[in-house]
Write an enzyme that holds these catalytic residues in place. Sequence first.
Site, PDB file in Angstrom:
ATOM      1  N   GLU A 197      41.731  48.036  44.101  1.00 48.13           N
ATOM      2  CA  GLU A 197      40.930  46.896  44.257  1.00 48.13           C
ATOM      3  C   GLU A 197      41.810  45.091  43.655  1.00 48.13           C
ATOM      4  O   GLU A 197      41.768  44.266  44.050  1.00 48.13           O
ATOM      5  CB  GLU A 197      40.117  46.929  43.027  1.00 48.13           C
ATOM      6  CG  GLU A 197      38.899  45.571  42.910  1.00 48.13           C
ATOM      7  CD  GLU A 197      38.225  45.666  42.156  1.00 48.13           C
ATOM      8  OE1 GLU A 197      37.862  44.675  41.560  1.00 48.13           O
ATOM      9  OE2 GLU A 197      37.188  46.983  41.650  1.00 48.13           O
ATOM     10  N   TYR A 253      46.563  19.097  51.686  1.00 52.17           N
ATOM     11  CA  TYR A 253      47.622  18.311  51.149  1.00 52.17           C
ATOM     12  C   TYR A 253      47.706  17.164  51.722  1.00 52.17           C
ATOM     13  O   TYR A 253      48.356  16.302  51.055  1.00 52.17           O
ATOM     14  CB  TYR A 253      48.744  19.102  50.454  1.00 52.17           C
ATOM     15  CG  TYR A 253      48.494  19.949  49.012  1.00 52.17           C
ATOM     16  CD1 TYR A 253      47.959  18.971  47.982  1.00 52.17           C
ATOM     17  CD2 TYR A 253      48.467  21.051  49.040  1.00 52.17           C
ATOM     18  CE1 TYR A 253      47.338  19.590  46.487  1.00 52.17           C
ATOM     19  CE2 TYR A 253      47.594  21.787  47.467  1.00 52.17           C
ATOM     20  CZ  TYR A 253      47.704  20.675  46.567  1.00 52.17           C
ATOM     21  OH  TYR A 253      47.180  21.628  45.514  1.00 52.17           O
ATOM     22  N   ASP A 275      36.984  49.259  41.142  1.00 50.43           N
ATOM     23  CA  ASP A 275      35.719  49.487  39.351  1.00 50.43           C
ATOM     24  C   ASP A 275      34.754  50.313  39.223  1.00 50.43           C
ATOM     25  O   ASP A 275      34.414  49.966  41.155  1.00 50.43           O
ATOM     26  CB  ASP A 275      36.106  48.045  38.617  1.00 50.43           C
ATOM     27  CG  ASP A 275      37.506  47.620  38.329  1.00 50.43           C
ATOM     28  OD1 ASP A 275      37.900  48.286  38.273  1.00 50.43           O
ATOM     29  OD2 ASP A 275      37.764  46.656  37.737  1.00 50.43           O
TER      30      ASP A 275
END
Length: 402
Positions: free
Chosen positions: A230, A144, A283
Amino acid sequence: MTEGDINFWDSLEILGHELLHREREIVQKRQPATEKTKSATSEDGESGSRGHVLRAIERLTETMIVALSNGHSPVLTYKDRGKSSNVSFDEDFGVVPNDTIAVKTVDFSAIKSTTKFARTLQVLAITYRLVQTNTYSTKRDVFYNDTKLFGTQRVLDTIVDDIACMLKVPRHSLHILATSKGCVAGDLTLVDSDGSFLDCSVASGGTMVPAHVQNITNLHSNAKFVLVVEKDATFQKLLDDGFCRKLAPCIMVTGKGVPDLNTRMLVHKLWKAFHIPVFALVDADPHGMEIMCTYKYGSMALSHESHNLTVPTLKWLGVLPSDIRRLCIQEDVLLPMNDSDRAKARELLGRPYLSAEPLWKRELEEFLTRDRKAEIQSLISISPTFLTDVYIPNKIKFGGWI
């Protein structure tokens, strides 16, 4: 304490002893590399490391000045971090760089390279100033400060990684830090780099992983294991269900998907400090498996830092593809594999570290055979508290990890 509790902790203790023996072997093999790194960077700790970075930037600058004075165009050269031929697999280290390295070049005389050359020099100048004054900045702040030059945050992130690779130093040595996104909870206290005391058992939603993981000290825990989760949604679900109280003492960490550098470094630091089992809960899909592999074996892009990031003894607790079949999870809860999933599964099967994990390979092949995947949340279809009260405790108690 019940007999079940005794068996539960006994199984962990047995695994702990097995892993401790394995860890000692790994540490002994890693020691020469660590000592080599120290001798190359410092004689006197952090001060020497800063000096090494400053000298590396000065040498690079001198090379460019000499090229210009001789009428040549300056060229920046660094390892191609996206080329698989630049890395190999070591069972004790994970993904490591090869001796023979394919490189990328940024030639100032090439019109298409001038913008990248300018961006790289700007980041080098910022790095030099930060290291010289022993101050730090975040990558977001650097971006920035000159959004017009960098264009996107991702462009800056890539340049910072390229510079660390070019100078052959850990990324944190550049004093440009990534904002941590991971969280940690459970039986862990530590002192942050600014001297503040953190108790990770206090915050109801977990404690943010510190930005200066390499400088945290006074780690203390009575945890019997570390659980790497996760997704943040599952992490929060486990906290809401009182997981850390029910299976106390333990430590939970989440990288909220693909883990950032600080989260990976923290998991490695916990493994190294406490010598306790580290389990992964992801997962049941190829992308979850890839995230788990990143914690265990590292990544191609940061292969030169694997010795500070990987946990070679990490175990896959769940959700295993075979668990979906074994638990008779309803078909309407499962998800069909898409083209991206199938491509990722085939790509993972080709990775060299899968040859060292035949059980993982078998589970991965089941993805392709059944063409189905499942999120951790699919276990809630059995019971709202099945994950916390049954699945994880029994997995640990009866050694249901691979």
